[in-house]
Design a protein around this motif. Structure first.
Motif, PDB file in Angstrom:
ATOM      1  N   UNK A 154       0.826  -1.090   0.012  1.00 48.42           N
ATOM      2  CA  UNK A 154      -0.085   0.236  -0.071  1.00 48.42           C
ATOM      3  C   UNK A 154       0.726   1.224   0.008  1.00 48.42           C
ATOM      4  N   UNK A 155       1.974   1.406   0.999  1.00 54.16           N
ATOM      5  CA  UNK A 155       2.537   2.625   0.878  1.00 54.16           C
ATOM      6  C   UNK A 155       4.111   2.254   0.548  1.00 54.16           C
ATOM      7  N   UNK A 156       4.387   1.162   0.312  1.00 53.90           N
ATOM      8  CA  UNK A 156       5.730   0.937  -0.399  1.00 53.90           C
ATOM      9  C   UNK A 156       6.955   1.148   0.222  1.00 53.90           C
ATOM     10  N   UNK A 157       6.780   1.025   1.959  1.00 55.28           N
ATOM     11  CA  UNK A 157       7.883   1.267   2.661  1.00 55.28           C
ATOM     12  C   UNK A 157       8.408  -0.309   2.720  1.00 55.28           C
ATOM     13  N   UNK A 158       9.795  -0.332   2.737  1.00 51.84           N
ATOM     14  CA  UNK A 158      10.332  -1.862   2.980  1.00 51.84           C
ATOM     15  C   UNK A 158      10.356  -1.865   4.624  1.00 51.84           C
ATOM     16  N   UNK A 159       9.456  -2.545   4.943  1.00 51.05           N
ATOM     17  CA  UNK A 159       9.464  -2.629   6.564  1.00 51.05           C
ATOM     18  C   UNK A 159      10.189  -3.868   7.148  1.00 51.05           C
ATOM     19  N   UNK A 160      10.764  -3.514   8.272  1.00 53.23           N
ATOM     20  CA  UNK A 160      11.208  -4.478   8.969  1.00 53.23           C
ATOM     21  C   UNK A 160      10.365  -5.386  10.007  1.00 53.23           C
ATOM     22  N   UNK A 169       8.359  -4.010  12.471  1.00 55.65           N
ATOM     23  CA  UNK A 169       7.456  -2.852  12.304  1.00 55.65           C
ATOM     24  C   UNK A 169       5.893  -3.450  12.126  1.00 55.65           C
ATOM     25  N   UNK A 210       3.050   1.768  10.592  1.00 55.65           N
ATOM     26  CA  UNK A 210       3.308   2.710   9.426  1.00 55.65           C
ATOM     27  C   UNK A 210       1.867   2.926   9.069  1.00 55.65           C
TER      28      UNK A 210
END
Lengths: 107, 178
Positions: free
Chosen positions: A8-14, A17, A61
């Motif tokens: 959805x937001x494109x963040x590479x999450x650890x 998170x 996030x």
């Protein structure tokens, strides 16, 4: 350590998170379903040594639920995709088959 | 007298209005333009901490105002979005804000000690927002300039976040990674 990209937001999450949501694509049977169906929906879960489809929530996030396909032994991530689907999209299946040509049997 | 790695300032009170709505149909853009604000591209920040917008998620913005202007902002947004599925809430009193100042590498290092986010300048340039985890609590931060970052978190954990930042910024604890 697992890194998943939120579709959805494109963040590479650890991994830390995210909040895990267990197996993806469970089917809940409607009214008049048998006890066996309901028991299966509540309790029966796959626990494969191999490709697994999972639900994750981007808790620290954007807060959205999404799905991920990953290998439980190698921890390889085949891809992530939005949660508004009943089965893994073609792109994800292709990514898995490219790596594991004889997959599909356990799916 | 100890000499911390960076300077940590309490930036509260800060006016903050959270907006959840469909952001891509032009309505939000014109509503914000009326107040002299601009919708940021994903993960970006527009304006300043006194008058600006943070991109929080595909359907959520955080609008920053002066402390006494947030109620008026809510009224403006409610009017602009009347009849649509939307939500504008003044969350100023529910958030804490901090300003971090110092050598850019040290500001990044202090944050990197607490968060799994990629703090390299290429990944988090000035004007890019990252919502993430800070030790045990959610937080969001962005760089407003070289060696200057803003950080917001829930007010209920504001004391904890200040203590955390102070601890990892203690004199003599630099790692020198960035």
């Amino acid at each position: 350590m697992l890194i998943l990209t939120c579709p959805y937001c494109g963040v590479a999450c650890d991994e830390t998170e995210l909040h895990p949501g267990g197996e993806a694509h469970l089917k809940r049977f409607g009214p008049d379903a048998s006890d066996e169906d309901f028991e299966g929906y509540l309790f029966q879960r796959k626990n494969p040594r191999g490709v697994h489809f999972e639900r994750w929530r981007h808790a620290y996030g954007c807060g959205k639920w999404f799905h991920a396909a990953r290998h439980t032994v190698t921890l390889e991530v085949f891809g992530t995709y939005p949660a508004q689907v009943f089965e893994p999209p073609e792109k994800i299946r292709a990514a898995i088959l490219a790596k594991l040509p004889d997959w599909e049997t356990g799916a | 007298m100890s000499d911390p790695l960076i300077r940590i300032e309490d930036a509260s009170p800060m006016g903050m209005v959270t907006l959840r709505a469909e952001l891509n149909d032009g309505k939000a853009a014109s509503a914000l333009a009326f107040s002299g604000l601009e919708i940021p591209a994903p993960h970006q920040v527009t304006g300043t901490p006194e008058k600006g917008v943070l991109w929080m998620s595909p359907d959520e913005l955080m609008i920053m105002t002066l402390p006494d202007a947030s109620d008026a902002m809510v009224a403006t947004l409610n009017e602009a979005f009347e009849g649509t599925h939307s939500l504008a809430v003044n969350v100023s009193d529910a958030r804490s804000a901090f300003r971090l100042k110092g050598r850019d590498a040290l500001v990044r290092e202090v944050l990197a000690k607490l968060t799994p986010a990629d703090m390299r300048p290429a990944s988090l340039p000035v004007g890019r927002l990252r919502r993430t985890r800070l030790a045990q609590v959610p937080a969001a931060f962005w760089f407003t300039g070289d060696g200057e970052a803003m950080l917001i978190c829930f007010r209920s954990v504001g004391g904890y976040v200040f203590d955390l930042l102070s601890k990892v910024a203690e004199e003599g604890t630099e790692v020198g990674y960035f």
